[in-house]
Each structure stands twice: as C-alpha cells, then as structure tokens.
Design a protein around this motif. Structure first.
Motif, PDB file in Angstrom:
ATOM      1  N   GLU A 111       0.840  -1.188   0.000  1.00  0.00           N
ATOM      2  CA  GLU A 111       0.000   0.000   0.000  1.00  0.00           C
ATOM      3  C   GLU A 111       0.883   1.250   0.000  1.00  0.00           C
ATOM      4  O   GLU A 111       2.063   1.179   0.390  1.00  0.00           O
ATOM      5  N   PRO A 112       0.362   2.391  -0.427  1.00  0.00           N
ATOM      6  CA  PRO A 112       1.158   3.626  -0.391  1.00  0.00           C
ATOM      7  C   PRO A 112       1.677   3.905   1.021  1.00  0.00           C
ATOM      8  O   PRO A 112       0.966   3.716   2.005  1.00  0.00           O
ATOM      9  N   LEU A 118       8.894  -4.160   4.605  1.00  0.00           N
ATOM     10  CA  LEU A 118       8.082  -3.949   5.808  1.00  0.00           C
ATOM     11  C   LEU A 118       6.624  -4.312   5.557  1.00  0.00           C
ATOM     12  O   LEU A 118       5.928  -4.759   6.465  1.00  0.00           O
ATOM     13  N   TRP A 119       6.151  -4.110   4.332  1.00  0.00           N
ATOM     14  CA  TRP A 119       4.802  -4.550   3.983  1.00  0.00           C
ATOM     15  C   TRP A 119       4.702  -6.072   4.113  1.00  0.00           C
ATOM     16  O   TRP A 119       3.733  -6.608   4.669  1.00  0.00           O
ATOM     17  N   ALA A 120       5.729  -6.766   3.624  1.00  0.00           N
ATOM     18  CA  ALA A 120       5.745  -8.228   3.751  1.00  0.00           C
ATOM     19  C   ALA A 120       5.831  -8.644   5.212  1.00  0.00           C
ATOM     20  O   ALA A 120       5.146  -9.582   5.647  1.00  0.00           O
ATOM     21  N   LEU A 121       6.664  -7.952   5.985  1.00  0.00           N
ATOM     22  CA  LEU A 121       6.763  -8.280   7.405  1.00  0.00           C
ATOM     23  C   LEU A 121       5.444  -8.035   8.129  1.00  0.00           C
ATOM     24  O   LEU A 121       5.055  -8.812   9.010  1.00  0.00           O
ATOM     25  N   GLN A 243       7.837   3.247   6.649  1.00  0.00           N
ATOM     26  CA  GLN A 243       8.491   3.907   5.530  1.00  0.00           C
ATOM     27  C   GLN A 243      10.004   3.858   5.618  1.00  0.00           C
ATOM     28  O   GLN A 243      10.698   4.464   4.814  1.00  0.00           O
ATOM     29  N   ALA A 244      10.533   3.125   6.592  1.00  0.00           N
ATOM     30  CA  ALA A 244      11.976   3.099   6.808  1.00  0.00           C
ATOM     31  C   ALA A 244      12.671   2.301   5.711  1.00  0.00           C
ATOM     32  O   ALA A 244      12.281   1.175   5.400  1.00  0.00           O
ATOM     33  N   LEU A 245      13.715   2.893   5.132  1.00  0.00           N
ATOM     34  CA  LEU A 245      14.536   2.165   4.170  1.00  0.00           C
ATOM     35  C   LEU A 245      15.606   1.346   4.877  1.00  0.00           C
ATOM     36  O   LEU A 245      16.058   0.333   4.362  1.00  0.00           O
TER      37      LEU A 245
END
Length: 403
Positions: A111-112, A118-121, A243-245
């Motif tokens: 998602e935006p 992190l989305w997968a986590l 949003q962390a890279l």
C-alpha cells in the motif's frame, strides 16, 4: 609545522579517538552470550519476507525447516509479488525436506507509504500472531542458519520478566537479539568490500554500546532479528517504521524508545548465501540505502565526505607526500594514523579469515564507499530514490506519530 602536517595530525587525533573512545567498535568479541536451557521453551514463529529469491531459497529455507528447536515453532514465508516462482519453490522445498511447518502467503503490492520488505513483514507478523508466539524471528530469504541457531537465539534472549532462567552471567533478558550474518567472502571484490562493510557498520553502531542498558545507540542487523512479540507490539512494529529504508536500525530504535533491551553481535551460526561476485552487485547493495542513512541531508553528506577524506584518505596521502616532499612531521603523523587504522581493521579481517596484509587497503575501500554514497545522493536528487528488485523508493514522508 606545515599545513599538511597539521591535517595529518588531525587525522591521527581522530584515529586515537576512534581507537579509545568509540565503544571498542573494532573488537569482534560480541557473540551470542552463553546460556542455560530454560525449563520451558517459548513458542516462536519465523517470518521470512521473500521477493524474487528463487536463486538462493534452496540454500536458505531448508536450514530453517530443519531447526532443532525443542519448543513449538513454525515458518511464515511471505511471497512479496515475486515473478520467479519463489512461493512455489518454497512449498516444494517444504514437501521435500519436511521439518518445521511452513505457511506461504502473498499480500500483493504494498500500500502507499510502505516499503516492500516492511509490507511483507506486516503481513507475516499478522499471520504469525494467530499462533500467539512469544518470539518472532525475522530473517531474510538469503540467510542460512545452523540447526541450533533458533535454540541459541531464544535461550540467549532469556525469559520474560519474572520467569524462568537468565542468560549465563546474570544478564537481564533481551527484547531484541540480532546477529550480523556472516556475509559471503569468496571473490576478489567481496574480499575487498565485505569485511569493510561490517567494520563500517560497527563504527557507526558500536556493538558494545548497543548492548549497554540505557545506551542511546540502537541498531540491529536485518538478516537475523529475534524480537519478543510483546516488545514489537509496544513499539508498534512494523507500522511505526513502515516507511523506513533502513528497517533494521529503525526497528531497534522503536523497541528501545519503549524501554526495550537490545543485543547485537557477530554471527557464528548464521550466514548469508547471496553472492556479490561483481563490484556492481556490491555497489547496488551499499548505494541503495547510503543516502537514507544520512537522512537525505546535503549537510550530513558534506560532513561525511569531509570526514571520510580526513580519516581514511589523509593518512596514506600524508605519508607519501611527506616522504617525497621532505616533510617528516606529515609523514610521521600520516604513517601513525594509517597504522592505527590498519590495526583496528585487523580483528574484522581475522573474523572473515582474510590475511592481515589486506588491512592497509582499507583507504581504497573507503574511497569506494565514498563514491557509492555520492552515487546514492545523486540518484536520490534525480528522483531515482532507492532501487531494489524492481521497486524504487523516493524519499518518503515522515510517518505520523503514534497515539
């Protein structure tokens, strides 16, 4: 004294500070603490985010499936919209090898406001929490574990407050136990760049400081992070860092902000199986997050460039220029700084089984990292952001404060 001699002296002073005042970052003795096995082994779910990992999964996933763990454990592999059959390969490996139960799931595109990992986590942790585990092991798809890895991680973390046993030596329990996986060092470029990568990481985040209670230094190594589920909930992970890279450091900071205890060390049981045979592969690994590490700040970038030049380039340059130009003060200060630099690099080379004659080459490697950092900044300002496996992350907006 000449201007060059003063600059070389400043470099030597910087190295004396790094040697004595930077948390002994150069030492490699932070390994998993000894432990006594608990009376009851807590439940654990291993969460593996995977995007286009078919090339390495056959080397890593079987090592998780065959974990010799006395308690209840399972694996959730999150197929992050792979195009190479990662999910199907994971299922076939599970059917072939047996071992710990495996769940494979695919959450679709992020998602935006979310980075892909992190989305997968987030998806994997949500599935894991259906089993109400006491611990989550977040490990990358290119990381292989010795059969006793999970047992050692959980036992070293110790019990929850007021329960069971403590790690040997009387230490308190930890909310995060993370290992810097031993990266592959096979080809010439890997030998030149990889040990320095871990050395520079330790210089930024001295392991001893991370492990000190109440320290302001927080970090983890994203390839292998064991976290208490309750500590992750308190810290709002992963939503609070979505949003962390540089997600591993962000996770550690989030847990520490909530009063959690951290432990970070070098791995003996955990290795990366991903090859980096070409300089371009290593360049991409470093440059994709180098400018994010500097918070996308031109001021921090300028300071970093100046610092790298002073600390790593000045010593050999001053030694050579001093010898050729008849400036003994510059030559002495530059040579002494270079010697201290090489001495601090030696333990990391020994950890990777590399000869100590590689230590004087650290200035060359530092120049490569400087160029990678500059390239990372240029890519960002051109709008390319951090590119990884077909996704490009431009600078994200700050995540809203948790309430």
């Amino acid at each position: 004294m000449s201007a060059l001699a003063w600059i070389a002296t400043a470099s030597l002073a910087a190295w004396c500070f790094l040697l004595l005042g930077r948390g002994s970052y150069w030492r490699t003795d932070q390994r998993l603490p000894g432990y006594e096995e608990p009376a009851r082994w807590p439940d654990v779910v291993i969460v593996v985010p995977a995007r286009d990992e078919a090339g390495v999964l056959a080397l890593s996933l079987p090592s998780l499936l065959r974990q010799d763990y006395p308690g209840r454990a399972g694996i959730v592999l999150v197929d992050d919209n792979s195009g190479d059959g990662t999910g199907d390969l994971a299922r076939s490996l599970s059917a072939r090898h047996g071992g710990l139960p495996l769940t494979v799931s695919a959450p679709g595109e992020p998602e935006p406001g979310w980075t892909g990992k992190l989305w997968a986590l987030r998806h994997g942790i949500a599935l894991a929490e259906e089993f109400d585990p006491e611990f989550l092991l977040l490990t990358d798809a290119d990381i292989a574990h010795q059969p006793d890895s999970l047992r050692a991680l959980v036992a070293a973390a110790g019990p929850a407050a007021g329960a069971g046993h403590r790690p040997r030596g009387g230490a308190d329990s930890y909310d995060v136990v993370s290992l810097m996986a031993r990266l592959r060092v096979a080809g010439g470029w890997e030998r030149l760049v990889v040990p320095a990568f871990v050395y520079f990481f330790a210089q930024l985040y001295p392991f001893r400081r991370v492990n000190r209670p109440g320290s302001g230094t927080a970090a983890a190594a994203g390839g292998c992070v064991l976290v208490r589920t309750e500590a992750a909930r308190r810290a709002g992970v992963p939503d609070s860092i979505r949003q962390a890279l540089i997600d591993d450091v962000a996770l550690a900071r989030a847990v520490r902000r909530e009063g959690g205890r951290l432990w970070l060390g070098l791995a003996d049981r955990v290795t990366s199986v991903r090859p980096y045979p070409r300089l371009g592969d290593l360049w991409s690994m470093v440059s994709r997050s180098a400018y994010a590490q500097l918070r996308h700040s031109p001021v921090l970038l300028a300071g970093t460039v100046a610092g790298l030049l002073l600390v790593y380039v000045v010593p050999p340059a001053a030694l050579v220029a001093g010898l050729l130009g008849g400036d003994p003060a510059a030559a002495w200060a530059g040579g002494a700084a270079w010697a201290v630099m090489a001495g601090t690099y030696g333990p990391m080379l020994r950890y990777y089984g590399e000869p100590l004659r590689m230590a004087p080459l650290l200035p060359l490697t530092a120049v490569l990292y400087l160029l990678m950092t500059l390239d990372s900044a240029v890519r960002h300002h051109r709008g390319a952001g951090a590119a990884w496996k077909g996704r490009v992350y431009v600078r994200p907006e700050a995540a809203p404060e948790r309430r």
